[in-house]
Design a protein around this motif. Structure first.
Motif, short mmCIF file in Angstrom:
data_model
loop_
_atom_site.label_atom_id
_atom_site.label_comp_id
_atom_site.label_asym_id
_atom_site.label_seq_id
_atom_site.Cartn_x
_atom_site.Cartn_y
_atom_site.Cartn_z
N GLU A 1 0.83 -1.44 -0.30
CA GLU A 1 -0.06 -0.30 -0.24
C GLU A 1 1.27 1.37 -0.21
O GLU A 1 2.33 1.84 0.58
CB GLU A 1 -0.90 0.12 1.38
CG GLU A 1 -2.25 0.91 1.41
CD GLU A 1 -2.76 1.20 0.57
OE1 GLU A 1 -2.27 1.57 -0.56
OE2 GLU A 1 -3.59 0.89 0.58
N ASN B 1 -9.45 6.51 12.03
CA ASN B 1 -9.47 5.01 12.09
C ASN B 1 -9.46 5.17 10.61
O ASN B 1 -10.46 5.64 9.68
CB ASN B 1 -10.67 4.93 12.69
CG ASN B 1 -10.63 3.17 12.89
OD1 ASN B 1 -10.36 2.85 11.14
ND2 ASN B 1 -10.42 2.31 13.66
N GLU C 1 -6.32 1.42 -3.98
CA GLU C 1 -7.89 1.22 -3.32
C GLU C 1 -8.39 2.45 -4.80
O GLU C 1 -9.42 2.91 -5.74
CB GLU C 1 -8.08 1.86 -2.28
CG GLU C 1 -8.51 1.29 -1.19
CD GLU C 1 -8.63 1.54 0.27
OE1 GLU C 1 -8.71 0.71 1.25
OE2 GLU C 1 -9.38 2.68 0.40
N SER D 1 -5.34 6.35 -1.50
CA SER D 1 -4.68 5.34 -1.65
C SER D 1 -4.41 4.76 -2.90
O SER D 1 -5.77 4.73 -3.86
CB SER D 1 -5.56 4.01 -0.98
OG SER D 1 -5.44 2.99 -1.52
N LYS E 1 -2.22 2.36 9.60
CA LYS E 1 -3.16 3.77 8.55
C LYS E 1 -3.76 4.11 9.78
O LYS E 1 -3.88 4.97 9.10
CB LYS E 1 -3.11 2.68 7.31
CG LYS E 1 -2.79 1.93 6.96
CD LYS E 1 -3.48 1.06 5.49
CE LYS E 1 -2.63 -0.09 4.73
NZ LYS E 1 -3.71 -0.71 3.86
N ASN E 2 -3.60 4.68 10.74
CA ASN E 2 -4.32 5.28 11.75
C ASN E 2 -3.61 6.56 11.59
O ASN E 2 -1.83 6.70 11.88
CB ASN E 2 -4.95 4.87 12.64
CG ASN E 2 -5.75 3.63 12.59
OD1 ASN E 2 -6.48 3.27 11.57
ND2 ASN E 2 -5.58 2.78 13.86
N GLU F 1 -9.59 2.51 8.80
CA GLU F 1 -10.52 1.85 7.80
C GLU F 1 -11.58 1.58 7.62
O GLU F 1 -12.71 1.47 6.69
CB GLU F 1 -10.67 0.08 8.64
CG GLU F 1 -9.10 -0.19 8.51
CD GLU F 1 -8.53 -0.59 6.87
OE1 GLU F 1 -9.63 -1.36 6.24
OE2 GLU F 1 -7.22 -1.04 6.29
N LYS F 2 -12.40 2.30 9.25
CA LYS F 2 -13.50 2.85 9.46
C LYS F 2 -14.51 3.92 8.65
O LYS F 2 -15.24 4.85 8.98
CB LYS F 2 -14.18 2.48 10.79
CG LYS F 2 -14.14 1.73 11.09
CD LYS F 2 -14.01 1.42 12.89
CE LYS F 2 -14.63 0.01 13.40
NZ LYS F 2 -14.37 -0.20 14.70
N GLU F 3 -12.46 5.26 8.33
CA GLU F 3 -12.77 6.48 7.50
C GLU F 3 -14.02 6.66 9.03
O GLU F 3 -14.81 8.06 8.68
CB GLU F 3 -13.74 6.48 6.44
CG GLU F 3 -13.16 5.58 5.35
CD GLU F 3 -13.75 5.77 3.95
OE1 GLU F 3 -14.14 6.91 3.82
OE2 GLU F 3 -13.73 4.58 3.28
#
Length: 281
Positions: free
Chosen positions: A169, A254, A202, A199, A225-226, A256-258
């Motif tokens: 990534e 966060n 992504e 990203s 990544k946080n 992943e959870k945005e």
């Protein structure tokens, strides 16, 4: 008599040499100060740059069929060595005089869409993580497939691009302003900023911001990544964050959870403030 003449001669010679030495010393001091000022301006990235014109200004120019700024491309930066992925920062130049808006797009210049573009890199730029300038967009360039795309559809301004490498990534990060919150006619880093994260894996942009606040600083948490983000509060509501007399709050993002969450508990925050102001019972 001769001795007196020699003494007088030596005194005059020493005086002349002293004056010459003083002149050279002054010249050296002025040169040193000049170099220090130039280097300070060169590396002081907090210094506001010209920025892009506000919406109000460009609407006025459009009525006259005029423009004051033109786009300019910076040197492509190799981001992904394995897949030959580049980013091309898009900057801007402010013209000395207004000019007519061209009929053939933004640039009245020679272009050859059929040319073969290939960037030759002799060294790996993989670990060069920070790039500075005056930018308003980024083009992601897939060199093997000759595919390019712009990241932003709206008008923004930023002066720093950061790249962070994780396992499989790569993230591109930048603090940018998209509104003339300071109301000085330009969109630049005097205005309140948000954090943008792109990203490559992504092919997605995340925007992190809070209304009425400025993204003052940020850092990744323990190689994840946080992020921990410092938000400056525009308490006097003048559209700019002044760090010397306006407060900062901390948030955790966060990835992943945005989602943004508070780091300091509200109860602790209240207790600290009451202790500071002397109202704690």
């Amino acid at each position: 008599m001769k001795i007196e003449k020699i003494k007088n001669y030596n005194q005059k010679l020493l005086a002349i040499l002293g004056i010459i030495a003083g002149i050279f010393l002054i010249i050296a001091l002025v040169s040193f100060i000049s170099i220090v000022i130039q280097e300070h301006r060169r590396y002081n990235y907090e210094e506001p740059e010209t920025g892009i014109l506000s919406k109000e200004k460009i609407e006025k120019l459009q009525k006259e069929n005029k423009r004051e700024q033109v786009i300019s491309y910076e040197t492509p930066i190799l981001i992904d060595t394995l897949n030959s992925q580049y980013i091309i920062p898009v900057s801007h130049k402010t013209l000395n005089e207004k000019e007519d808006i061209g009929l053939n797009g933004l640039l009245n210049a020679y272009s050859d869409s059929g040319s073969d573009f290939s960037v030759k890199e002799k060294r790996d730029e993989r670990y060069s993580r920070e790039y500075y300038g005056e930018y308003n967009n980024i083009i992601v360039f897939d060199e093997p497939n000759s595919i390019n795309k712009k990241l932003f559809k709206k008008r923004i301004n930023f002066n720093e691009i950061k790249s962070e490498y994780f396992n499989k990534e790569i993230l591109i990060l930048l603090k940018a302003s998209d509104k003339d919150t300071f109301k000085d006619g330009v969109i630049n880093l005097r205005d309140l900023t948000s954090l943008y994260i792109y990203s490559i894996k992504e092919n997605k942009i995340r925007k992190i911001g809070i209304e009425g606040m400025d993204v003052y600083n940020y850092k990744f948490i323990n190689k994840s990544k946080n992020l921990i983000i410092e938000f400056g509060i525009d308490k006097n509501k003048n559209g700019a964050f002044e760090s010397y007399n306006e407060p900062i709050i901390l948030k955790k993002y966060n990835f992943e959870k945005e989602k943004l969450v508070a780091i300091v508990d509200e109860k602790i925050n209240s207790e600290l403030q009451k202790k500071l102001e002397g109202t704690e019972k």
